[in-house]
Design a protein around this motif. Structure first.
Motif, short mmCIF file in Angstrom:
data_model
loop_
_atom_site.label_atom_id
_atom_site.label_comp_id
_atom_site.label_asym_id
_atom_site.label_seq_id
_atom_site.Cartn_x
_atom_site.Cartn_y
_atom_site.Cartn_z
N LEU A 18 0.85 -1.20 -0.06
CA LEU A 18 -0.07 -0.13 -0.04
C LEU A 18 0.84 1.30 0.10
CD1 LEU A 18 -2.20 -1.09 2.87
CD2 LEU A 18 -2.37 -1.89 0.63
N ILE A 19 0.67 2.10 -1.05
CA ILE A 19 1.39 3.17 -1.03
C ILE A 19 0.65 4.73 -1.37
CG2 ILE A 19 3.14 4.37 -2.55
CD1 ILE A 19 4.34 1.68 -3.48
N ASN A 20 1.19 5.49 -0.61
CA ASN A 20 0.54 6.83 -0.63
C ASN A 20 1.79 7.84 -0.79
OD1 ASN A 20 1.40 7.83 1.77
ND2 ASN A 20 -0.24 7.48 2.83
N PRO A 21 1.58 9.08 -0.95
CA PRO A 21 2.66 10.10 -1.33
C PRO A 21 3.73 10.42 -0.12
CG PRO A 21 0.55 11.07 -2.01
CD PRO A 21 0.46 9.62 -1.25
N ASP A 22 3.33 9.73 1.00
CA ASP A 22 4.36 10.00 2.17
C ASP A 22 5.07 8.51 2.69
OD1 ASP A 22 3.66 12.74 2.15
OD2 ASP A 22 1.74 12.20 3.07
N GLU A 23 4.30 7.44 2.57
CA GLU A 23 4.74 6.23 3.14
C GLU A 23 4.40 4.87 2.60
OE1 GLU A 23 2.59 5.29 6.91
OE2 GLU A 23 1.34 7.05 6.26
N GLN A 24 4.83 4.01 2.99
CA GLN A 24 4.32 2.59 2.41
C GLN A 24 3.75 1.79 3.66
OE1 GLN A 24 7.45 0.50 0.00
NE2 GLN A 24 8.78 2.27 0.75
N GLY A 25 2.94 0.91 3.28
CA GLY A 25 2.35 -0.06 4.16
C GLY A 25 2.57 -1.35 3.38
N ILE A 26 2.98 -2.48 4.11
CA ILE A 26 3.35 -3.81 3.58
C ILE A 26 2.71 -4.70 4.27
CG2 ILE A 26 5.24 -5.23 3.11
CD1 ILE A 26 6.84 -2.99 2.23
N GLY A 68 1.25 -6.99 9.35
CA GLY A 68 1.44 -5.59 8.75
C GLY A 68 2.30 -4.46 9.20
N PHE A 69 3.01 -4.11 8.12
CA PHE A 69 3.84 -2.90 8.64
C PHE A 69 3.57 -1.54 7.77
CE2 PHE A 69 5.94 -7.03 8.89
CZ PHE A 69 6.64 -6.95 9.91
N SER A 70 3.66 -0.58 8.75
CA SER A 70 3.09 0.58 8.04
C SER A 70 4.02 2.12 8.45
CB SER A 70 1.75 0.85 8.58
OG SER A 70 1.20 1.18 9.73
N GLY A 71 4.16 2.94 7.95
CA GLY A 71 4.65 4.02 8.23
C GLY A 71 6.06 3.83 7.86
N ALA A 114 -4.74 3.99 4.08
CA ALA A 114 -5.50 5.44 5.00
C ALA A 114 -6.18 4.76 5.98
CB ALA A 114 -6.26 6.13 4.02
N ALA A 115 -7.11 3.72 5.83
CA ALA A 115 -7.88 3.25 6.76
C ALA A 115 -6.88 2.52 7.87
CB ALA A 115 -8.84 2.16 6.33
N MET A 116 -5.90 1.94 7.56
CA MET A 116 -4.93 1.31 8.39
C MET A 116 -4.38 2.42 9.39
SD MET A 116 -1.27 -0.92 7.95
CE MET A 116 -2.24 -2.14 7.33
N ARG A 117 -3.95 3.38 8.82
CA ARG A 117 -3.47 4.40 9.37
C ARG A 117 -4.23 4.98 10.56
NH1 ARG A 117 1.50 4.35 10.78
NH2 ARG A 117 1.46 6.64 11.11
N GLU A 118 -5.55 5.10 10.08
CA GLU A 118 -6.71 5.72 10.89
C GLU A 118 -6.82 4.90 12.22
OE1 GLU A 118 -9.24 8.35 12.66
OE2 GLU A 118 -8.00 8.65 10.85
N ARG A 119 -6.82 3.45 12.10
CA ARG A 119 -7.11 2.63 13.23
C ARG A 119 -5.83 2.57 14.03
NH1 ARG A 119 -8.45 -0.90 8.90
NH2 ARG A 119 -6.53 -2.03 9.13
N LEU A 120 -4.55 2.86 13.45
CA LEU A 120 -3.33 2.84 14.22
C LEU A 120 -3.54 4.17 15.23
CD1 LEU A 120 -0.79 1.37 12.03
CD2 LEU A 120 -1.67 0.33 13.94
N ASN A 121 -3.61 5.11 14.48
CA ASN A 121 -3.80 6.42 15.24
C ASN A 121 -4.91 6.30 16.48
OD1 ASN A 121 -2.06 7.73 13.55
ND2 ASN A 121 -3.49 8.31 12.30
N GLN A 122 -5.97 5.79 16.24
CA GLN A 122 -7.15 5.48 17.13
C GLN A 122 -6.49 4.91 18.44
OE1 GLN A 122 -9.68 7.34 17.32
NE2 GLN A 122 -10.36 6.21 19.42
N LYS A 123 -6.08 3.56 17.94
CA LYS A 123 -5.24 2.77 18.71
C LYS A 123 -4.20 3.45 19.68
CE LYS A 123 -5.87 -1.77 19.78
NZ LYS A 123 -7.34 -2.45 19.95
N THR A 124 -3.50 4.29 18.93
CA THR A 124 -2.29 4.83 19.84
C THR A 124 -3.08 5.91 20.91
OG1 THR A 124 -0.90 4.73 18.26
CG2 THR A 124 -0.43 6.46 19.57
#
Length: 342
Positions: free
Chosen positions: A138-146, A201-204, A305-315
């Motif tokens: 998963l790729i966006n302009p700032d980071e990858q998620g694998i 999964g690995f993100s950021g 994007a959804a993974m990042r949102e879940r992780l932010n909420q979890k944090t």
């Protein structure tokens, strides 16, 4: 201990950063396999997309076929050109398939067979890890998620705890990325394997990072390391063709059967090579399948994007409760025999 382990793994990762693809030739055209990545197929959840990164030299075009471990043959669903010598070949295959052979037929040439990669595995005295590859990138302009797929097998004399929190992904410089999503922790009994293949999964991940190794027990005295650059080796002829086929390969198989590593530089600086134009038969394929593949690629970005949102909420929740924990992915996968050697 952390510093010692990091230093060792940094040296390992940097020392093997130059991966070598597989190649085979019919005596004229040369086909190169740089790698393959799986991703979810949204049209049918019992299937997935396999993207094969290919290169072609000394031929204008080629067609491809894949063969799985059971002998079933798959034609491409779509071709996507990257440049005049390089393209992605998309196959829609049953989920969790294992493969043994890819065949490329250059225009005007003979079929060229290349043995597929064996399933990488590594172990210590307690646990054996089988790595089935990347199943979403998963790729966006700032980071990858694998997201990677694997399975654990108890290799010791007592029960072992198998947890996603013990996995770390290393990039080409040895930088560690801790798992941010994973399966439910499982206790594996002696002589048994995890109930099914699992996802981690690995993100950021920095866009400058290239996945180089997967480590289990990174912060322990005895980590299990799967190096993506050196642990991907082709299957033997005996596994692909059977004992009789392997014995008679030199007589009955075409010249392209032999597989040798080719340095990336040779593929990119060969001035005498004819540029291989990407296969151009997508229009004859099922338009609905092609459309859905493109949709699946777009949805990968949404998943990040959804993974990042879940992780932010979890944090946020962890800070409030003082007990943060990784998110959980619950994959729908089928069981696999623990003695699988492919």
């Amino acid at each position: 201990m952390c510093i010692i382990t990091l230093t060792f793994l940094l040296a390992l990762a940097m020392g093997t950063a130059g991966a070598r693809p597989l190649q085979a030739s019919d005596g004229n055209a040369t086909v190169i396999l740089f790698g393959a990545i799986r991703m979810p197929y949204d049209l049918n959840y019992s299937e997935e997309i396999l993207k094969v990164d290919t290169g072609l030299l000394n031929a204008p075009n080629a067609t491809y076929q894949m063969m799985d471990q059971n002998g079933s043959v798959y034609d491409p669903a779509m071709y996507k050109p990257l440049n005049e010598r390089r393209q992605l070949v998309y196959f829609v295959v049953p989920k969790n398939s294992l493969f043994k052979l890819i065949t490329a037929t250059p225009e005007g040439g003979r079929p060229i067979d290349i043995n597929w990669w064996a399933t990488p595995k590594a172990s210590n005295q307690d646990l054996l890890i089988r790595y089935y590859g990347i199943v979403d990138w998963l790729i966006n302009p700032d980071e990858q998620g694998i997201v990677v797929q694997l399975r654990g097998q108890n290799n010791g004399t007592q029960d072992v705890v198998f947890s996603p929190e013990d996995f770390v992904l290393l990039d080409q410089w040895g930088w560690p990325y801790s798992a941010t999503a994973g399966f439910d922790t499982e206790v594996i009994a002696q002589g048994k394997a995890s109930k099914e293949r699992v996802l981690v999964g690995f993100s950021g991940i920095s866009l400058q990072s290239r996945p180089a190794a997967l480590v289990y027990g990174y912060y322990t005295n005895n980590p299990i390391v799967i190096d993506f650059d050196i642990d991907y080796i082709p299957l033997t002829d005996e596994l692909v063709y059977g004992a009789a086929g392997a014995k008679n390969a030199s007589v009955s198989q075409p010249a392209g059967r032999a597989v040798q590593p080719l340095p990336v530089v040779a593929a990119t600086t060969n001035e005498s090579a004819t540029a291989g134009a990407p296969a151009n038969n997508t229009t004859s394929l099922n338009a609905a399948v092609v459309t859905n593949i493109n949709t699946s690629v777009s949805k990968s970005k949404e998943r990040l994007a959804a993974m990042r949102e879940r992780l932010n909420q979890k944090t946020k929740e962890g800070k409030e409760t003082g007990n943060a924990s990784p998110d959980t992915l619950k994959p729908t996968v089928t069981s696999l025999a623990t003695n699988d050697i492919m």
